[in-house]
Design an enzyme around this catalytic site. Structure first.
Site, short mmCIF file in Angstrom:
data_model
loop_
_atom_site.label_atom_id
_atom_site.label_comp_id
_atom_site.label_asym_id
_atom_site.label_seq_id
_atom_site.Cartn_x
_atom_site.Cartn_y
_atom_site.Cartn_z
N PRO A 90 0.83 -1.22 0.00
CA PRO A 90 0.00 0.00 0.00
C PRO A 90 0.85 1.26 0.00
O PRO A 90 0.35 2.35 -0.25
CB PRO A 90 -0.81 -0.13 1.30
N GLU A 117 1.94 -8.71 8.06
CA GLU A 117 2.28 -7.28 8.20
C GLU A 117 3.14 -6.79 7.04
O GLU A 117 3.55 -5.63 7.01
CB GLU A 117 3.04 -7.04 9.52
N ARG A 155 -5.36 -6.99 -21.23
CA ARG A 155 -6.32 -6.36 -22.16
C ARG A 155 -5.64 -5.53 -23.23
O ARG A 155 -6.22 -5.24 -24.27
CB ARG A 155 -7.25 -5.41 -21.38
N ASP A 170 -11.34 2.69 -24.22
CA ASP A 170 -11.63 2.62 -22.78
C ASP A 170 -11.25 3.92 -22.08
O ASP A 170 -10.41 4.68 -22.57
CB ASP A 170 -10.84 1.49 -22.12
N1 SAM Z 1 1.61 -3.33 7.25
C1 SAM Z 1 1.50 -2.98 5.87
C2 SAM Z 1 1.35 -1.46 5.75
O1 SAM Z 1 0.57 -0.91 6.51
O2 SAM Z 1 1.96 -0.86 4.86
C3 SAM Z 1 0.30 -3.65 5.23
C4 SAM Z 1 0.42 -5.11 5.10
S1 SAM Z 1 -0.95 -5.83 4.24
C5 SAM Z 1 -1.98 -6.39 5.53
C6 SAM Z 1 -0.29 -7.32 3.59
C7 SAM Z 1 0.10 -7.28 2.15
O3 SAM Z 1 -1.01 -7.00 1.35
C8 SAM Z 1 1.13 -6.25 1.76
O4 SAM Z 1 2.43 -6.69 2.03
C9 SAM Z 1 0.88 -6.09 0.26
O5 SAM Z 1 1.55 -7.08 -0.50
C10 SAM Z 1 -0.62 -6.33 0.17
N2 SAM Z 1 -1.37 -5.08 0.08
C11 SAM Z 1 -2.16 -4.54 1.02
N3 SAM Z 1 -2.72 -3.40 0.61
C12 SAM Z 1 -2.29 -3.20 -0.64
C13 SAM Z 1 -2.50 -2.18 -1.60
N4 SAM Z 1 -3.28 -1.14 -1.36
N5 SAM Z 1 -1.89 -2.29 -2.80
C14 SAM Z 1 -1.09 -3.34 -3.07
N6 SAM Z 1 -0.84 -4.34 -2.20
C15 SAM Z 1 -1.43 -4.27 -0.99
#
Ligand code: SAM
Length: 233
Positions: A90, A117, A155, A170
């Protein structure tokens, strides 16, 4: 052919995804190749552990550097090109259509999905991946993000959609409706001509292609101004 390698702790999530519809056809037609790898296969201890508690305490578990780094490096070596390495987070750069267009020109993309995490920071320091985010919210894992990237990219590969013009017009595509702008798609209608008192715009029924094109262009511009004015800037 674009080769995707997905690295995940939950490979079964992708089973239905790749066995349906356009994705299945794209694989069968040799437009894309997909390999799903279980990171756990790189665990070396008898418990097959891939995650551990964070130093300094705190909630949750982290993916271990000595599992993920060898896993990625082995998979990079499986082809003559190491490919573009994406790590889902994220905190990463926001995924968007222009990036998808870039990815569609690649020969190979490796998609690393986090869980729990997230990743030990040294995984990022050593592998130097492109960190990609789907949006400003937190998912349980990177798998949904990997699916979103793969669908968006495939796509754009010529011959994958029934009609290559589908993707051309698109939303967010550089289709030249207004030079240098990426607009929203125009409104579309199909049969019946009238439903609950709502009628299809007359211009779409008159068979005049120049007028239809002009209506679509105006509709696209108006919608973009209303909904996403930042695209007009
Ligand atoms: N502790 C991390 C943080 O707050 O930045 C979040 C961990 S999340 C629960 C677990 C995994 O989900 C991440 O390592 C990532 O690979 C994926 N993930 C979660 N949100 C995401 C997003 N918005 N975009 C891409 N991958 C995401």
């Amino acid at each position: 052919m674009l080769r995707f390698d997905i690295l995940t702790l939950f490979p079964a999530i992708f089973e239905g995804f790749f066995s349906e519809s356009i994705l299945k056809n794209a694989v069968n037609a040799g437009k894309i190749a997909v390999n799903v790898h279980n990171i756990r296969d790189w665990a070396t201890d008898k418990h097959s552990s891939v995650d551990d508690r964070p130093f300094g305490g705190g909630p949750g578990m982290l993916l271990k550097v000595d599992r993920v780094v060898p896993c990625v490096e082995d998979i990079q070596k499986q082809d003559e090109t190491a490919g573009r390495l994406l790590l889902f987070s994220p905190q990463g750069k926001m995924f968007h259509q222009q990036l998808a267009e870039e990815f569609a020109l690649e020969k190979r993309i490796i998609l690393l999905c986090g869980r729990y995490e997230g990743f030990d920071q040294r995984i990022i320091d050593i592998l130097q991946p492109e960190e990609i985010s789907l949006g400003n919210y937190v998912l349980n894992g990177g798998e949904v993000a990997a699916m979103a990237v793969i669908e968006t990219v495939m796509r754009l590969i010529p011959g994958v959609l029934g009609d290559d013009n589908s993707a051309r017009y698109d939303s967010f595509s550089a289709n030249g409706i207004v030079e240098g702008k990426r607009l929203l798609d125009c409104e579309h209608y199909t049969r019946p001509r009238e439903y609950r008192g709502l009628e299809v715009p007359e211009v779409l029924l008159n068979g005049n292609h120049a007028e239809i094109a002009e209506w679509r262009k105006k509709n696209s511009i108006e919608k973009t101004k209303q909904r996403k004015p930042e695209l007009m800037e």
